[in-house]
Motif scaffolding. Structure first.
Motif, PDB file in Angstrom:
ATOM      1  N   VAL A   1      46.067  46.779 -36.304  1.00  0.00           N
ATOM      2  CA  VAL A   1      45.793  46.147 -37.603  1.00  0.00           C
ATOM      3  C   VAL A   1      47.002  45.372 -38.122  1.00  0.00           C
TER       4      VAL A   1
ATOM      5  N   THR B   1      41.112  44.069 -48.902  1.00  0.00           N
ATOM      6  CA  THR B   1      41.223  43.467 -50.240  1.00  0.00           C
ATOM      7  C   THR B   1      40.603  42.066 -50.265  1.00  0.00           C
TER       8      THR B   1
ATOM      9  N   ASP C   1      46.464  53.571 -41.782  1.00  0.00           N
ATOM     10  CA  ASP C   1      47.270  54.278 -42.784  1.00  0.00           C
ATOM     11  C   ASP C   1      47.562  55.713 -42.388  1.00  0.00           C
TER      12      ASP C   1
HETATM   13  C1  EPZ Z   1      44.361  47.351 -47.398  1.00  0.00           C
HETATM   14  O1  EPZ Z   1      45.375  46.373 -47.336  1.00  0.00           O
HETATM   15  C2  EPZ Z   1      45.045  48.628 -47.864  1.00  0.00           C
HETATM   16  N1  EPZ Z   1      45.595  48.410 -49.206  1.00  0.00           N
HETATM   17  C3  EPZ Z   1      46.162  49.012 -46.883  1.00  0.00           C
HETATM   18  O2  EPZ Z   1      46.728  50.243 -47.325  1.00  0.00           O
HETATM   19  C4  EPZ Z   1      45.520  49.218 -45.512  1.00  0.00           C
HETATM   20  O3  EPZ Z   1      46.544  49.524 -44.578  1.00  0.00           O
HETATM   21  C5  EPZ Z   1      44.781  47.943 -45.083  1.00  0.00           C
HETATM   22  O4  EPZ Z   1      43.803  47.586 -46.094  1.00  0.00           O
HETATM   23  C6  EPZ Z   1      44.044  48.117 -43.759  1.00  0.00           C
HETATM   24  O5  EPZ Z   1      43.140  49.186 -43.865  1.00  0.00           O
HETATM   25  C7  EPZ Z   1      44.746  48.416 -50.272  1.00  0.00           C
HETATM   26  O6  EPZ Z   1      43.546  48.582 -50.141  1.00  0.00           O
HETATM   27  C8  EPZ Z   1      45.370  48.212 -51.611  1.00  0.00           C
HETATM   28  P1  EPZ Z   1      43.760  43.824 -44.821  1.00  0.00           P
HETATM   29  P2  EPZ Z   1      44.972  44.823 -47.145  1.00  0.00           P
HETATM   30  O7  EPZ Z   1      43.554  42.589 -45.619  1.00  0.00           O
HETATM   31  O8  EPZ Z   1      43.671  44.554 -47.764  1.00  0.00           O
HETATM   32  C9  EPZ Z   1      45.379  40.404 -41.973  1.00  0.00           C
HETATM   33  C10 EPZ Z   1      48.443  51.735 -47.851  1.00  0.00           C
HETATM   34  O9  EPZ Z   1      49.306  52.271 -47.143  1.00  0.00           O
HETATM   35  N2  EPZ Z   1      44.990  39.467 -43.043  1.00  0.00           N
HETATM   36  O10 EPZ Z   1      42.582  44.672 -44.460  1.00  0.00           O
HETATM   37  O11 EPZ Z   1      46.156  44.023 -47.537  1.00  0.00           O
HETATM   38  C11 EPZ Z   1      46.514  41.324 -42.393  1.00  0.00           C
HETATM   39  O12 EPZ Z   1      47.761  40.702 -42.184  1.00  0.00           O
HETATM   40  C12 EPZ Z   1      48.125  50.267 -47.657  1.00  0.00           C
HETATM   41  O13 EPZ Z   1      47.763  52.314 -48.744  1.00  0.00           O
HETATM   42  C13 EPZ Z   1      45.180  38.090 -42.841  1.00  0.00           C
HETATM   43  O14 EPZ Z   1      45.679  37.665 -41.798  1.00  0.00           O
HETATM   44  O15 EPZ Z   1      44.811  44.747 -45.566  1.00  0.00           O
HETATM   45  C14 EPZ Z   1      46.317  42.520 -41.501  1.00  0.00           C
HETATM   46  O16 EPZ Z   1      46.925  42.265 -40.242  1.00  0.00           O
HETATM   47  C15 EPZ Z   1      49.016  49.630 -46.603  1.00  0.00           C
HETATM   48  N3  EPZ Z   1      44.823  37.220 -43.820  1.00  0.00           N
HETATM   49  C16 EPZ Z   1      44.789  42.595 -41.336  1.00  0.00           C
HETATM   50  O17 EPZ Z   1      44.291  41.314 -41.714  1.00  0.00           O
HETATM   51  C17 EPZ Z   1      44.268  37.651 -45.006  1.00  0.00           C
HETATM   52  O18 EPZ Z   1      43.947  36.811 -45.874  1.00  0.00           O
HETATM   53  C18 EPZ Z   1      44.118  43.625 -42.222  1.00  0.00           C
HETATM   54  O19 EPZ Z   1      44.603  43.426 -43.524  1.00  0.00           O
HETATM   55  C19 EPZ Z   1      44.082  39.044 -45.192  1.00  0.00           C
HETATM   56  C20 EPZ Z   1      44.436  39.934 -44.192  1.00  0.00           C
END
Ligand code: EPZ
Length: 416
Positions: free
Chosen positions: A325, A163, A303
């Motif tokens: 992740v 995102t 996921d």
């Molecule tokens: C997206 O979440 C999905 N949600 C999640 O699906 C999915 O699990 C995730 O990507 C990983 O593939 C949507 O697309 C709506 P990330 P997102 O930012 O974007 C860290 C489901 O079950 N991070 O890729 O929130 C974070 O903590 C959901 O459908 C930071 O540290 O995930 C994580 O450890 C659950 N700082 C890693 O990066 C930030 O500013 C990946 O998170 C952003 C993220």
């Protein structure tokens, strides 16, 4: 609260249609904020999270109508605030931040707060917007962002964030100059969003690779577009076929988005035949134990980690599952243990020792994908399994129990 009741032990058989992807539909619905006029989005799944996203858009003055095919008109934005009571129910609400700052020059979005599977901060979203010239203050649990006009920047994401990439890609479409996103997320949902933005007149190159270049334009126009099939729902059904030894055919899916899972399922002994928009899966009586490590796309999807773990509880040996992740995505383990699984957690790794059978039990869902893994375990277990708190399931799966019932499972929802 509703619960799902399953009498396990039946082989699944038949055909199941795959719905539109939740994680593509959410950013695509929000992208309408960048345009004036009516956008038409097809293949929008009927999910709680989609209803929440539409409520959030209505709060901003955006009009939406229709189901399945949804028309979204953001001509008259009347508010730039995403309130805590909505954001706390769906973290993806953060996706309105970039488009609002780009279109309106300001946004006030609640910080999402914690989540069952991890801290999930949004620091990378904020840092990137600041690099594009936004003035950001964090106060009273809100992100207050302002920018007369965002300017293009070279941005490097410390972590691959789905995102985060989507938020900044949307913001950059209306910025002054060119933005380069490095270490960008490569998920198919990012590519789907980029294609929609390009249809609106955005100038984007490199989506699906780890370097995305966006050249800002003065304005975007409405578009007609479709949401891609949900690869996580599809993967969940393939694993269900493997766990019950059944024969299932998925229709309306995109096999190319599931390479990592298909390779693993073939290693377990399943027969997987890939067609243009379909997948034929044949379960196997003896499930070979395989090791899994979750990674950003095209790696094995986090996921699907809970779901493949449910399958490995019935493996013939030991399976090592590493979750790289999120820091706390093993909430399903304690519930699987109650069904007779043998799992030992060591930090971000789980050692799963296969057992001959699972036994049905009352279990509780804790997050979206954990609840899916408990349903799968119930389908394969001997006896009855009651899964409570299925509102988690309804966030990301369209009528899951109906789809499994159509495949011959003894499964029903009991209204609370
Ligand atoms: C997206 O979440 C999905 N949600 C999640 O699906 C999915 O699990 C995730 O990507 C990983 O593939 C949507 O697309 C709506 P990330 P997102 O930012 O974007 C860290 C489901 O079950 N991070 O890729 O929130 C974070 O903590 C959901 O459908 C930071 O540290 O995930 C994580 O450890 C659950 N700082 C890693 O990066 C930030 O500013 C990946 O998170 C952003 C993220």
């Amino acid at each position: 609260m509703d619960k799902i009741i399953i009498q396990g032990g039946r082989k699944l058989a038949g055909e199941v249609p795959v719905s539109g992807a939740k994680n593509a539909a959410l950013p695509i619905l929000v992208s309408a904020l960048l345009t004036e006029g009516t956008n038409t989005f097809r293949n929008i799944p009927n999910l709680v999270d989609i209803k929440t996203a539409r409520r959030l858009l209505h709060n901003l003055g955006v009009r939406t109508e229709g189901n399945g095919t949804v028309r979204v008109d953001a001509t008259g934005i009347t508010s730039c605030e995403a309130p805590y009571d909505l954001v706390k129910t769906m973290r993806a609400s953060i996706l309105v931040l970039g488009p609002l700052v780009a279109r309106m020059g300001q946004a006030r979005v609640s910080l999402p707060g914690g989540c069952a599977i991890g801290a999930r901060p949004v620091n990378l979203h904020i840092k990137a917007l600041e690099e594009m010239g936004a003035e950001i203050r964090l106060e009273e649990g809100y992100i207050d962002a302002r920018a007369r006009r965002l300017r293009g920047a070279r941005i490097y994401f410390d972590l691959s964030t789905v995102t985060g990439t989507e938020n900044i890609m949307m913001a950059a479409t209306l910025a002054e100059g060119t933005t380069i996103l490095q270490n960008a997320a490569k998920e198919p949902e990012v590519v789907n969003l980029a294609d929609v933005l390009i249809g609106m007149g955005a100038r984007i190159a490199g989506a699906g690779t780890d370097v995305i270049t966006i050249e800002g334009v003065p304005r975007l126009h409405p578009v007609e577009a479709s949401v891609i099939p949900d690869r996580i729902e599809a993967g969940t059904f393939l694993i269900a076929a493997g766990m019950t030894g059944g024969e299932v055919r998925l229709t309306g899916c995109e096999p190319d988005h599931l390479d990592a899972l298909i390779v693993k399922l073939r290693e377990t002994g399943m027969t997987i035949d890939v067609e243009a928009n379909g997948i034929q899966a044949l379960g196997t009586r003896r499930i070979a134990s395989v090791d899994v490590k979750t990674l950003p796309y095209p790696g094995f999807p986090t996921d699907l980690q809970a779901q493949i773990m449910a399958m490995m509880t019935l493996g013939q040996g030991f399976s090592l599952i590493a979750e790289t992740v999120f820091e706390n995505r093993f909430m399903h383990v304690s519930e699987l243990l109650r069904m007779g699984a043998d799992i030992d957690i060591q930090g971000n790794r789980a050692v799963v020792r296969g057992v001959p059978r699972l036994l049905g039990a009352p279990v509780m869902a804790t997050d979206l994908r954990a609840s899916a893994s408990l349903v799968l375990a119930g389908l394969a277990a001997e006896g009855r399994t009651d899964v409570s708190r299925v509102y988690h399931l309804d966030r990301g799966y369209e009528s899951m129990e109906k789809k499994f019932a159509a495949l011959g499972a003894d499964i029903k929802r009991e209204k609370a």
